[in-house]
Scaffold this active site. Structure first.
Site, PDB file in Angstrom:
ATOM      1  CD  GLU A 165      -2.364   1.365   2.889  1.00 24.16           C
ATOM      2  OE1 GLU A 165      -2.401   2.455   3.348  1.00 24.16           O
ATOM      3  OE2 GLU A 165      -2.607   0.282   3.372  1.00 24.16           O
ATOM      4  NE  ARG A 217       0.406   8.021   5.922  1.00 19.07           N
ATOM      5  CZ  ARG A 217       1.040   7.299   6.953  1.00 19.07           C
ATOM      6  NH1 ARG A 217       2.054   7.255   7.707  1.00 19.07           N
ATOM      7  NH2 ARG A 217      -0.253   6.288   7.502  1.00 19.07           N
ATOM      8  CE  LYS A 272      -5.875   2.741   7.690  1.00 20.46           C
ATOM      9  NZ  LYS A 272      -4.906   1.778   7.235  1.00 20.46           N
TER      10      LYS A 272
END
Length: 209
Positions: free
Chosen positions: A40, A44, A128
Site C-alpha cells: 500500500e 502522504r 480498515k
C-alpha cells in the site's frame, strides 16, 4: 486471485511511504523477496502517484494499492496510475461508491458502528480499523464483529511482529497493515535487505513460515 483474497493471503499489508519514486521498484522487490506480494503506497508524499505507476509497470508479481486516500481526485489518480486497491484512513462515501461502481477493492477506515453500517450499505465486507491501538485494538474489533456478522477488519496502528499472530488468528481479522516491515528511513537509505528480513520475520510470526 481476487484482490481482497491476496491481502488475506499476504497476512501483512505493508504501509509504504516513499519520498523518491526511484525507490518504489527496489522496495517492491524487497517485499517480494521477503514473501509479501502486496503493498500500500501512501499518498502522504508527492512521489506517491509516480511510485504506484513504477511498481504497476515494472513488478507484475506485486499487487500495488494506494493508501491515505483522502478524496475522489486522489482515488482516481491512484487507479489511473495502476493501483488495484484503495485504502482510506476514514470513511468517505463518495470514494467508496466510486470504487464499488468501478470494481476497485476499497477498505475505508471504520471504527464506529455507524461507519461500519455505512460501509455495509455500499456492499463492503472488509474495512480498515485505524488507529487500532487507539480505538481499542482486538477487544474493540471483537465486540464490533458480534453484531456485524461477516464483517472483517484490516487493523493498522500498534500491530507489529510481536503481536501479529494474535491478530491474524482472530476470526474477524482479514489481514493487518503496518509500516514496521518497511520503515520510511530504511527505504530512503536503500536498506532493502533489511526490509526483506523484516517481511520474512513478520510472515514467520504470522503463519509460522
Amino acid at each position: 486471485m481476487e484482490v481482497l483474497e491476496r491481502l488475506a493471503r499476504a497476512g501483512v499489508v505493508p504501509v509504504v511511504v516513499i519520498e523518491d519514486a526511484k525507490d518504489a521498484v527496489p522496495t517492491a522487490n524487497a517485499l517480494l523477496a521477503g514473501g509479501v506480494d502486496v503493498m500500500e503506497i501512501t499518498f502522504r508524499t508527492a512521489a506517491a502517484a509516480q511510485s504506484i505507476k513504477n511498481v504497476a509497470e515494472s513488478c507484475p508479481d506485486m499487487l500495488v494499492g494506494a493508501g491515505t486516500v483522502l478524496n475522489l481526485d486522489q482515488c482516481k489518480l491512484a487507479v489511473e496510475m495502476g493501483a488495484k486497491f484503495i485504502v482510506s484512513p476514514g470513511f468517505d462515501a463518495e470514494v467508496v461508491a466510486w470504487c464499488v461502481e468501478n470494481n476497485i477493492a476499497v477498505t475505508p477506515g471504520c471504527v464506529t458502528p455507524t461507519e461500519i453500517m455505512a460501509a455495509i450499505k455500499l456492499g463492503l465486507r472488509v474495512v480498515k480499523f485505524f488507529p487500532a491501538n487507539v480505538y481499542g485494538g482486538l477487544n474493540a474489533m471483537k465486540n464490533l464483529a458480534a453484531p456485524f456478522v461477516g464483517i472483517k477488519f484490516l487493523p493498522t496502528g500498534g500491530v507489529n511482529t510481536a503481536n501479529i499472530r494474535e491478530y491474524i488468528d482472530a476470526p474477524f481479522i482479514h489481514a493487518v497493515g503496518g509500516s514496521w516491515v518497511c520503515p520510511k528511513a530504511d527505504i530512503s537509505a536503500g536498506n532493502f535487505d533489511k526490509i526483506t528480513a523484516l517481511c520474512a520475520e513478520a510472515r514467520r510470526a504470522a503463519f509460522g513460515e
